[in-house]
Each structure stands twice: as C-alpha cells, then as structure tokens.
Scaffold this active site. Structure first.
Site, PDB file in Angstrom:
ATOM      1  N   GLU A   1     111.666  15.964  48.464  1.00  0.00           N
ATOM      2  CA  GLU A   1     111.083  17.282  48.060  1.00  0.00           C
ATOM      3  C   GLU A   1     109.804  17.762  48.712  1.00  0.00           C
ATOM      4  O   GLU A   1     109.064  16.841  49.293  1.00  0.00           O
ATOM      5  CB  GLU A   1     110.968  17.287  46.670  1.00  0.00           C
ATOM      6  CG  GLU A   1     112.251  17.078  45.938  1.00  0.00           C
ATOM      7  CD  GLU A   1     112.232  17.793  44.376  1.00  0.00           C
ATOM      8  OE1 GLU A   1     110.928  17.789  43.749  1.00  0.00           O
ATOM      9  OE2 GLU A   1     113.153  17.906  43.861  1.00  0.00           O
TER      10      GLU A   1
ATOM     11  N   CYS B   1     103.030  20.907  51.045  1.00  0.00           N
ATOM     12  CA  CYS B   1     103.031  19.455  50.137  1.00  0.00           C
ATOM     13  C   CYS B   1     104.180  18.523  50.647  1.00  0.00           C
ATOM     14  O   CYS B   1     105.235  19.006  50.562  1.00  0.00           O
ATOM     15  CB  CYS B   1     102.891  19.476  48.652  1.00  0.00           C
ATOM     16  SG  CYS B   1     102.909  17.940  47.944  1.00  0.00           S
TER      17      CYS B   1
ATOM     18  N   CYS C   1     109.448   6.627  44.945  1.00  0.00           N
ATOM     19  CA  CYS C   1     108.102   5.637  45.164  1.00  0.00           C
ATOM     20  C   CYS C   1     108.280   4.358  44.149  1.00  0.00           C
ATOM     21  O   CYS C   1     108.877   4.385  43.196  1.00  0.00           O
ATOM     22  CB  CYS C   1     107.058   6.582  44.519  1.00  0.00           C
ATOM     23  SG  CYS C   1     105.368   5.677  44.729  1.00  0.00           S
TER      24      CYS C   1
ATOM     25  N   CYS D   1     103.486   4.384  38.553  1.00  0.00           N
ATOM     26  CA  CYS D   1     102.452   5.094  37.434  1.00  0.00           C
ATOM     27  C   CYS D   1     103.076   5.626  36.616  1.00  0.00           C
ATOM     28  O   CYS D   1     104.079   6.117  36.682  1.00  0.00           O
ATOM     29  CB  CYS D   1     101.652   5.841  38.606  1.00  0.00           C
ATOM     30  SG  CYS D   1     100.670   5.564  40.013  1.00  0.00           S
TER      31      CYS D   1
ATOM     32  N   CYS E   1     104.011   9.478  36.142  1.00  0.00           N
ATOM     33  CA  CYS E   1     104.456  10.313  37.345  1.00  0.00           C
ATOM     34  C   CYS E   1     105.982  10.335  37.247  1.00  0.00           C
ATOM     35  O   CYS E   1     106.582   9.163  37.016  1.00  0.00           O
ATOM     36  CB  CYS E   1     103.970   9.717  38.499  1.00  0.00           C
ATOM     37  SG  CYS E   1     104.690  10.402  40.101  1.00  0.00           S
TER      38      CYS E   1
HETATM   39  N1  SAH Z   1     101.342   8.820  45.864  1.00  0.00           N
HETATM   40  C1  SAH Z   1     100.378   9.263  46.203  1.00  0.00           C
HETATM   41  C2  SAH Z   1     100.557  10.722  46.492  1.00  0.00           C
HETATM   42  C3  SAH Z   1     101.427  11.700  45.794  1.00  0.00           C
HETATM   43  S1  SAH Z   1     100.920  12.025  44.002  1.00  0.00           S
HETATM   44  C4  SAH Z   1      99.277   8.978  44.897  1.00  0.00           C
HETATM   45  O1  SAH Z   1      99.631   8.928  44.206  1.00  0.00           O
HETATM   46  O2  SAH Z   1      98.098   9.590  45.507  1.00  0.00           O
HETATM   47  C5  SAH Z   1      99.600  13.248  44.128  1.00  0.00           C
HETATM   48  C6  SAH Z   1      98.939  13.248  43.015  1.00  0.00           C
HETATM   49  O3  SAH Z   1      99.520  13.687  41.778  1.00  0.00           O
HETATM   50  C7  SAH Z   1      98.313  12.078  42.598  1.00  0.00           C
HETATM   51  O4  SAH Z   1      96.907  12.173  42.722  1.00  0.00           O
HETATM   52  C8  SAH Z   1      99.003  11.826  41.152  1.00  0.00           C
HETATM   53  O5  SAH Z   1      97.963  10.835  40.461  1.00  0.00           O
HETATM   54  C9  SAH Z   1      99.061  13.175  40.657  1.00  0.00           C
HETATM   55  N2  SAH Z   1     100.084  13.058  39.800  1.00  0.00           N
HETATM   56  C10 SAH Z   1     101.133  12.204  39.333  1.00  0.00           C
HETATM   57  N3  SAH Z   1     101.886  12.575  38.493  1.00  0.00           N
HETATM   58  C11 SAH Z   1     101.312  13.721  37.876  1.00  0.00           C
HETATM   59  C12 SAH Z   1     101.700  14.611  36.457  1.00  0.00           C
HETATM   60  N4  SAH Z   1     102.650  14.526  35.764  1.00  0.00           N
HETATM   61  N5  SAH Z   1     100.570  15.602  36.398  1.00  0.00           N
HETATM   62  C13 SAH Z   1      99.666  15.657  37.299  1.00  0.00           C
HETATM   63  N6  SAH Z   1      99.454  15.092  38.359  1.00  0.00           N
HETATM   64  C14 SAH Z   1     100.250  13.938  38.483  1.00  0.00           C
HETATM   65 FE1  SF4 Z   2     103.963   6.853  43.546  1.00  0.00          FE
HETATM   66 FE2  SF4 Z   2     102.003   6.737  41.740  1.00  0.00          FE
HETATM   67 FE3  SF4 Z   2     101.659   8.492  43.503  1.00  0.00          FE
HETATM   68 FE4  SF4 Z   2     103.672   9.069  41.632  1.00  0.00          FE
HETATM   69  S1  SF4 Z   2     101.303   9.008  41.357  1.00  0.00           S
HETATM   70  S2  SF4 Z   2     104.150   9.260  43.679  1.00  0.00           S
HETATM   71  S3  SF4 Z   2     104.101   6.549  41.256  1.00  0.00           S
HETATM   72  S4  SF4 Z   2     101.747   6.468  43.856  1.00  0.00           S
END
Ligand code: SAH
Ligand code: SF4
Length: 401
Positions: free
Chosen positions: A119, A147, A154, A158, A161
């Site tokens: 995506e 983006c 991934c 987390c 996420c």
């Molecule tokens: N994997 C990398 C980059 C992609 S995620 C990272 O985690 O940094 C981009 C941002 O979205 C990250 O800061 C993450 O903490 C945040 N994020 C993930 N799930 C989310 C959600 N459900 N609502 C809001 N932000 C979220």
């Molecule tokens: Fe991967 Fe965590 Fe970033 Fe989601 S927030 S894309 S699980 S590193």
C-alpha cells in the site's frame, strides 16, 4: 479475474469511498526499473551499446516515467527488440486499485513483482507534521506527501498496529520502493522541480530491517527522480544497527529521521513494542546523540496516543522529561491512535489529546498533532493492511489454496 466493489467494513464511512480498478498482467522477467545508472551501463554494454544509452534509459524510467519498452523512442529499435528478447521489461510497480477518502487522500493497492501487493498513500497538501515548515503562501505550488511502504507486511509486532497483523512476507526491492513514488507522481502529473513533494517512509514495514534496499531507493529518488533528501522522512521503530548505518550516510542521501517512541518509559514501551526489549530507550537515545545532524535538523519522536494507555497527564510529564533529558534537537509528533479491526485499543479523547500537547509545550518540548488522513478508507497511520482483505474482498494475490 472478477473484481467486485468492496462492501463497507465496520468503520463508519463519511462518504462512500470511490474505488478504481486497473487490470493488467503482473510483470515477469528482469526489470529495468530500479537499476541505477551504472547497472544500466552494464546492461547496454552487454548489447555492445555505449554508456550514453544508459542515460537515455534512466531518463525514460525516472523522469519521463515511460511504462513500456516501445515508448523509449530515443533508443534504436534494434536495441529495444534485443532488450525485450533477452527478457527485460520496465517492471515499474503498478497502481492496481485506488481508494479515495473524503479528505481527498488516496490509498493505493500497488502491485509489485510476482503479483504481490503493498500500500502507498498520497495526501494532497502536507499537514506540516513532517516538514514543520510554515510556508503556506498564496502561490500555486502544489504540495503533497507520499507515504511509501518498505516491506510487504512487518515483523516488528507493535501491539497497536494493523500492519503487524500481516507478519512479514518479504522485503521490497529498491525499484519496488522508488517505483511507488514514481507511479504516484505519474498519476498526478507531479514534477519534483515545480511541485512540493514530501516523502515519508512510513507505510507498511520497517525500513531499517530492509536497509540496503531502502537506502538504494533513496539514492534513486534523489539522483534520478530529483527529490531532495531533506523532503524525505524515514520512520523507524528503533532498529539500532539501522540507526547506526543511517547516521553514517552522506547528508545529501540521508532523509530526516523519525523514531516511533510511542511510550514515555521502558516499562510501557516493552509492552507495546516488543522490539524495546532488544533495544531499549536509553540505547536509542545514545545512538541518536552520536548522530551528526544538519543545521536546523531535528529528530522527530512519534508518539501514538492510546486511550487510557499512553494519553494520561502523567505520561505527558514523563515524556517531556525523557525528551528534554535526551538533550537532542527534537520535536514530538502526536498521533491519535487510528482504529483497526481486532486491535484492542481505544482512540483517545480529543480534549485529552489537546491537554497532552499543551503539557509538552509548557514543559518546553515542541509538539505537533498529526491530523488523521484518510481514516475512512484505512489510509491513516497504522491502518495499512490491504483492506480489500479485511472487508472480505479477494485481494489480487489470493491464490488458490
Ligand atoms: N515501521 C515504521 C514506519 C511505519 S509506521 C515505524 O513503526 O516507525 C508509521 C507510524 O505509525 C509509526 O510511528 C507508528 O507508531 C504509527 N502507528 C502504527 N499504528 C498506528 C495506529 N493504529 N494509529 C496511529 N498510529 C499508528
Ligand atoms: Fe511495523 Fe511497528 Fe511500524 Fe507497525 S508500527 S509498521 S508493526 S514497526
């Protein structure tokens, strides 16, 4: 293949999302898109052609955005035919489906090699959260943010996420990463020389667990596509070896850095982001302090506000202390948690979010609130999971069992 219009899922939809389908075959064979100029020189040399042909191919791939070999009319017909016969194709990732949100954000299902999908999101006009600039004048420059995904799925897991639910399928190649950008630029007829384009490597995946391909994509985007690294931000969950490699990159090829902090202490972060048990906050801060920043450059700490879990007044106090003690030029980007099916958290209360931000500012920590973009089409942060699957629609990659 039969395509159906997605049924609205359990999310409230302000307006019915517009969905476009673009049918085309998956790419096979060897792809020119993604090769840098020296690799292209080798390709043309294997057909006895001089190096300037490589420049012509790079120009067609990255600036004219040509999509088929027979469009490369600067090349002799014989060379085009030889390339084709040897199995070369352009192979740029293809926008297979478009979901359009009420706020004009577009989420794309992009088909990469082998027919797999990732995506990409396009947001007209930056919300200022990435570049932190106040340059919104009355001119006619078109501003937008793309983006970009770096992996299919991934592995970092987390807890809040949605992308984490996919697990990791594979790394994207440099061409598949840079190609998402070129396809979106082509779709909107945007030119880096005249339009203001920001890139955020914040889509699906952890860029620093696919470091070589990520940085090769940055190089293509800077040197071939013409987007300055200062207009790019890469976000990491805190992969320490990746941060160390990144710190050693030349400034011209190094995007700005954002760290997904998401918690004010190791105790909370350990639970939300298991990666913290491997590389805890103190080690991250040490690595960041060792980094040589450019003039006026600041590290961004992203902080997802989870209702009741990380949005309390005491968390704001603790976070401000943590960021100040780090002694780095830094700012905090607050993101109200975006919901996803089966992800057991709550969106924070709007008043609580505002109070959190004010508390940081009062403590001397610059804080910004990121506007949720495209929530109604699952395009917002942490919502990327090829939502066609979530709503019970066959994804293009749905192979027979
Ligand atoms: N994997 C990398 C980059 C992609 S995620 C990272 O985690 O940094 C981009 C941002 O979205 C990250 O800061 C993450 O903490 C945040 N994020 C993930 N799930 C989310 C959600 N459900 N609502 C809001 N932000 C979220
Ligand atoms: Fe991967 Fe965590 Fe970033 Fe989601 S927030 S894309 S699980 S590193």
């Amino acid at each position: 293949m039969e395509k159906k219009t997605p049924k609205p899922d359990s999310m409230p939809l302000p307006t019915a999302p517009a969905v476009e389908f673009n049918a085309a075959p998956a790419t096979q064979g060897m792809q020119l898109f993604g090769l840098d100029e020296s690799a292209l020189v080798e390709v043309v040399a294997s057909f006895g052609e001089p190096a300037y042909r490589a420049r012509q191919i790079a120009d067609g791939l990255y600036r004219q955005r040509l999509e088929a070999l027979d469009e490369f009319t600067t090349l002799p017909l014989a060379l085009r035919q030889q390339l084709q016969a040897a199995g070369w194709s352009i192979g740029r990732p293809r926008i297979a489906q478009v979901f359009t949100a009420a706020d004009r954000t577009e989420r794309y299902l992009v088909e990469v090699n082998n027919g797999q999908t990732v995506e990409t999101v396009w947001m007209p006009e930056s919300d200022g959260g990435e570049d932190g600039e106040d340059d919104a004048g009355g001119d006619t420059v078109r501003r937008s943010t793309i983006c970009v995904s770096s992996q299919i799925g991934c592995a970092v897991n987390c807890q809040f996420c949605l992308t984490a639910r996919l697990g990791l399928t594979r790394n994207l190649t440099a061409g598949e990463i840079a190609g998402q950008v070129v396809s979106v630029l082509a779709r909107h007829s945007l030119t880096p020389e005249t339009d203001r384009i920001n890139l955020v490597f914040m889509g699906m995946g952890e860029p620093f667990l696919n470091y070589g391909n990520f940085i090769a994509a940055v190089r293509l985007l800077v040197e071939q596509v013409g987007i300055s690294a200062r207009r790019m931000t890469v976000s990491t969950s805190g992969i320490l070896p990746g941060i160390e490699r990144f710190a050693a990159e030349p400034a011209a090829l190094r995007p700005r850095l954002a760290i997904s902090l998401n918690a004010p202490s190791n105790q909370v972060r350990d639970r939300l982001m298991p990666i913290n048990r491997k590389w805890p906050i103190g080690q991250l801060m040490d690595a960041l302090r060792r980094m040589e920043l450019r003039a006026h450059e600041r590290i961004t700490f992203e902080y997802v506000l989870l209702g009741g879990v990380t949005d309390q007044p005491a968390h704001a106090v603790e976070l401000a202390r943590l960021v100040r003690r780090a002694g780095l030029p830094a700012k905090v980007n607050l993101i109200a948690w975006n919901p996803g099916p089966g992800v057991p958290y709550a969106t924070p209360d709007a008043a609580q979010v505002e109070a959190f931000k004010q508390s940081l500012i009062a403590a001397g920590v610059p804080a910004y609130l990121r506007k949720p973009r495209g929530r109604d089409i699952f395009a917002a942060c942490g919502q990327l999971k090829r939502t066609v699957e979530l709503s019970g629609i066959n994804a293009p990659a749905s192979a027979p069992a």
